[in-house]
Design a protein around this motif. Structure first.
Motif, PDB file in Angstrom:
ATOM      1  N   ILE A   3       0.875  -1.173   0.000  1.00 42.22           N
ATOM      2  CA  ILE A   3       0.000   0.000   0.000  1.00 42.22           C
ATOM      3  C   ILE A   3       0.910   1.219   0.000  1.00 42.22           C
ATOM      4  CG2 ILE A   3      -1.726   1.263   1.318  1.00 42.22           C
ATOM      5  CD1 ILE A   3      -2.479  -1.582   2.443  1.00 42.22           C
ATOM      6  N   PHE A   8      -3.607   6.224   3.053  1.00 47.37           N
ATOM      7  CA  PHE A   8      -4.499   6.323   4.201  1.00 47.37           C
ATOM      8  C   PHE A   8      -4.994   7.760   4.360  1.00 47.37           C
ATOM      9  CE2 PHE A   8      -4.666   7.313   8.819  1.00 47.37           C
ATOM     10  CZ  PHE A   8      -5.885   6.714   9.070  1.00 47.37           C
ATOM     11  N   GLN A  11      -7.406   8.608   1.631  1.00 45.43           N
ATOM     12  CA  GLN A  11      -8.714   8.007   1.919  1.00 45.43           C
ATOM     13  C   GLN A  11      -9.459   8.857   2.946  1.00 45.43           C
ATOM     14  OE1 GLN A  11     -10.218   4.764   1.421  1.00 45.43           O
ATOM     15  NE2 GLN A  11      -8.853   4.118  -0.205  1.00 45.43           N
ATOM     16  N   LEU A  12      -8.689   9.325   3.961  1.00 50.92           N
ATOM     17  CA  LEU A  12      -9.277  10.139   5.021  1.00 50.92           C
ATOM     18  C   LEU A  12      -9.848  11.419   4.417  1.00 50.92           C
ATOM     19  CD1 LEU A  12      -9.368   9.942   8.180  1.00 50.92           C
ATOM     20  CD2 LEU A  12      -7.442  11.514   8.193  1.00 50.92           C
ATOM     21  N   ALA A  15     -12.905  10.714   2.482  1.00 52.44           N
ATOM     22  CA  ALA A  15     -14.051  10.406   3.345  1.00 52.44           C
ATOM     23  C   ALA A  15     -14.653  11.690   3.901  1.00 52.44           C
ATOM     24  CB  ALA A  15     -13.608   9.497   4.485  1.00 52.44           C
ATOM     25  N   LYS A  21     -17.034   6.847  -3.007  1.00 53.62           N
ATOM     26  CA  LYS A  21     -17.255   5.674  -3.852  1.00 53.62           C
ATOM     27  C   LYS A  21     -18.153   5.945  -5.051  1.00 53.62           C
ATOM     28  CE  LYS A  21     -20.822   3.627  -0.905  1.00 53.62           C
ATOM     29  NZ  LYS A  21     -21.946   3.405  -1.783  1.00 53.62           N
ATOM     30  N   TYR A 184     -23.146  -8.265  -7.435  1.00 57.77           N
ATOM     31  CA  TYR A 184     -21.867  -7.558  -7.525  1.00 57.77           C
ATOM     32  C   TYR A 184     -20.666  -8.492  -7.405  1.00 57.77           C
ATOM     33  CZ  TYR A 184     -18.084  -4.333  -6.807  1.00 57.77           C
ATOM     34  OH  TYR A 184     -16.899  -3.675  -6.944  1.00 57.77           O
TER      35      TYR A 184
ATOM     36  N   ILE B   4     -14.281   0.367  -2.808  1.00 55.81           N
ATOM     37  CA  ILE B   4     -15.289  -0.506  -2.206  1.00 55.81           C
ATOM     38  C   ILE B   4     -15.616  -0.038  -0.794  1.00 55.81           C
ATOM     39  CG2 ILE B   4     -15.683  -2.874  -1.395  1.00 55.81           C
ATOM     40  CD1 ILE B   4     -14.045  -3.795  -3.717  1.00 55.81           C
ATOM     41  N   ASN B   5     -16.893  -0.211  -0.466  1.00 54.57           N
ATOM     42  CA  ASN B   5     -17.396   0.080   0.875  1.00 54.57           C
ATOM     43  C   ASN B   5     -16.511  -0.512   1.957  1.00 54.57           C
ATOM     44  OD1 ASN B   5     -19.531   1.569   1.553  1.00 54.57           O
ATOM     45  ND2 ASN B   5     -21.079   0.059   0.913  1.00 54.57           N
ATOM     46  N   SER B   7     -13.502   0.108   2.807  1.00 51.88           N
ATOM     47  CA  SER B   7     -12.054   0.106   2.641  1.00 51.88           C
ATOM     48  C   SER B   7     -11.424   1.163   3.545  1.00 51.88           C
ATOM     49  CB  SER B   7     -11.679   0.361   1.190  1.00 51.88           C
ATOM     50  OG  SER B   7     -12.038   1.666   0.841  1.00 51.88           O
ATOM     51  N   PHE B   8     -12.155   2.266   3.758  1.00 51.69           N
ATOM     52  CA  PHE B   8     -11.658   3.333   4.613  1.00 51.69           C
ATOM     53  C   PHE B   8     -11.498   2.833   6.044  1.00 51.69           C
ATOM     54  CE2 PHE B   8     -10.892   7.167   6.614  1.00 51.69           C
ATOM     55  CZ  PHE B   8     -11.869   7.490   7.531  1.00 51.69           C
ATOM     56  N   GLN B  11      -8.621   0.477   6.257  1.00 46.83           N
ATOM     57  CA  GLN B  11      -7.364   1.231   6.265  1.00 46.83           C
ATOM     58  C   GLN B  11      -7.097   1.789   7.658  1.00 46.83           C
ATOM     59  OE1 GLN B  11      -5.209   2.690   3.773  1.00 46.83           O
ATOM     60  NE2 GLN B  11      -5.886   1.385   2.120  1.00 46.83           N
TER      61      GLN B  11
END
Lengths: 273, 273
Positions: A3, A8, A11-12, A15, A21, A184, B4-5, B7-8, B11
Motif C-alpha cells: 500500500i 491512508f 482516503q481520510l 471520506a 465511492k 456484484y 469498495i465500501n 475500505s476506509f 485502512q
C-alpha cells in the motif's frame, strides 16, 4: 502488493469530502492524464484503427484481384473466398474494435460502453456463421475433407470459445444488472476471467487466421496454373496479411493491459515490483 | 474505478495495528485463499507443466522418429531438425516456465523469484541462438533463400522483441535495484509495459512456431518419397504440436492475468464492472 505511502491520508481526505465511492477513477482531478499519457492513448487508437481496417482491406484486395472475387453455391471456388473475408471481419476487425472500445472509451457512460462492446461482438456473429457456412459448402461441393487441418481444428475451438464468451458475458454483465447489488461479487469475480479468456480467444483467432493464410499460400505456391510473378506477389500479400494480424495482436494485448489509470497517476494498490 | 465500501475503515484499522505498508498482499490473513482458489492454482500449475514439457517431448518424438534425428553441418537436412526443438525449448518451454514461475510463485522471497525468472530466460538465449544458427547454416548448405516466408519474418520480430525485453527487464528490474527508492516510480511504470509486451512476445513466439510447423507439414504432404500412411501420421503429430502450443498460450494468458489476489479476497481498488 504494497500500500503506497499516503493512501491512508488520501482516503481520510476523501471520506471527509464525502461520497468517495460514487466518483469514477477518471473523473478524479488527481488522476488527470499528462501530455505523454494522451500521446500514448492517441497513438494506440490511431494505429489500431489503421491496422484493423487495413487488414480487412488487404484481405479484400487479395481475394478480389488474385483469387477471382466472390460467389455463392454456383461457383464453389469463389464461394470459398468469402471465408477469409468474413472471418477476418468477424474475428479480427469487429472483435478487435469491440475489445479496444471497451478498454479505451473514456467519455461515454459505462453502460453504453458495455452495450457497444456487445453490439460489435453481436455483429461479428453473422459474419462468422456465414464464413463457416461458405467454407463448409465449398468443401462439400469440391469433395474436400472437413476438419482435417490444424487450421480447422483451431477454428472450431475459436468459434466455440467465442460463443461461450458471448453468452456468459451477456448474462453476467448485462442481464445480471437487473439485480445490481446482489450480483456484484459474482460480476466482479467474472471480470478477470472474461477479460483474460477474451484476450486468449483474440490471439487464438489470430493464430487460426495465420494458419489458414499459410495453408492457402502453400497451396498457391504449388499451383502450376499461376505464373511465378503472380505466385511471388501473392506470397508477399499473404505474408503482409499475416504480419499485420500479429502486429494487431501485440497492440491489442498492450492496450488491454493498459488500464484507464496511466502509469504516472496516483494508484492505491500496485503490482509487486 | 470505485472504492469498495468499508475500505476506509479497513485502512483505519490497519493504520492503528501499525505498519500496513510493510505487509505483502499474500501475507495478510484477510487475503487467505479458500479451497476453490487453491484448486484453480494447482490446476493451472499441473496443466501448464504437463503441456510445456509435453510439447517439447512431442516435437522431439516427431523429429527423432519421422524427420531422421539430429546432426550438425555434415548433414544439412538433419541440422535443420535442431531448429524446431531448440526454438520450442527456448521460446515456449523455458519462457513459459519463466512467466508462470514469476506469476505463480507464492512462497519464495520476491528477489529470488525475479532471479529465477531471469535465469530461465537467460537459459533460453543459447537455445534460440543455436536454433537460429542451425536453420541459417542448413538453408545456406541447401541453397534455400533466407527470410522469405512469413515464418521467418515473424521469427525475426520475435527474436528482436525477446532480446529487447531481456535487456530492458534486466536493467530496469535488477540493476536499478541498487538505488531502490529513487528508481521506484520508473520501475513501477515499467511493470505493465514489460508484462504486456512479454505476453505479446510469448503469443508471437507461438504464432511463429505454428506457422513454421504448418510450412513443414505442407512440405511433407507434397513429398513423393513418403508413404500416405506416414504423411497422415506426421500430419496428426504436427497438428497436435500446433494445438498444444495454442492451448499453452491460452493457459499462460489466463494465468498471468490472475494476480496473487483471488477473486474472493478483499480488494481496495476494483475494475469497473
Amino acid at each position: 502488493m504494497d500500500i503506497i505511502n499516503g493512501s491512508f491520508i488520501d482516503q481520510l481526505n476523501r471520506a471527509i469530502r464525502g461520497k468517495p465511492k460514487q466518483k469514477r477513477y477518471e473523473e478524479d482531478p488527481d488522476n488527470a492524464w499528462n501530455c505523454c499519457s494522451w500521446c500514448e492513448y492517441l497513438l494506440i487508437v490511431i494505429l489500431s484503427t489503421i491496422l484493423l481496417v487495413g487488414v480487412l482491406i488487404l484481405t479484400l484486395f487479395w481475394v478480389m484481384f488474385y483469387r477471382g472475387g466472390f460467389a455463392w453455391t454456383e461457383r464453389p471456388l469463389q464461394q470459398f473466398n468469402l471465408h477469409p473475408i468474413l472471418m477476418v471481419a468477424g474475428f479480427v476487425t469487429l472483435s478487435g474494435f469491440s475489445i479496444l472500445i471497451y478498454r479505451l472509451c473514456r467519455c461515454v457512460k459505462h453502460i453504453y460502453v458495455k452495450l457497444i462492446h456487445m453490439f460489435f461482438h453481436a455483429v461479428a456473429i453473422p459474419c462468422i456463421a456465414l464464413g463457416f457456412l461458405s467454407v463448409f459448402d465449398s468443401h462439400n461441393a469440391l469433395q474436400k475433407v472437413n476438419f482435417y487441418s490444424l487450421h480447422s481444428w483451431l477454428g472450431f475451438v475459436t468459434m466455440g470459445m467465442f460463443l461461450l464468451q458471448f453468452v456468459i458475458g451477456f448474462f453476467t454483465f448485462l442481464v445480471m444488472l437487473c439485480c445490481e447489488n446482489k450480483t456484484y461479487s459474482c460480476r466482479s469475480a467474472m471480470v478477470p476471467i472474461h477479460a483474460s479468456l477474451g484476450l486468449a480467444n483474440f490471439w487464438l483467432a489470430i493464430a487460426t487466421s495465420v494458419t489458414g493464410i499459410i495453408e492457402k499460400e502453400r497451396e498457391t505456391a504449388k499451383d502450376p496454373n499461376l505464373s511465378a510473378e503472380n505466385q511471388l506477389i501473392e506470397h508477399y500479400i499473404t505474408s503482409a496479411i499475416g504480419l499485420t494480424l500479429v502486429v494487431i495482436g501485440i497492440i491489442v494485448t498492450f492496450a488491454v493491459r493498459r488500464t484507464n489509470a496511466p502509469a504516472s497517476a496516483k494508484v492505491y494498490v500496485t503490482e509487486r515490483i
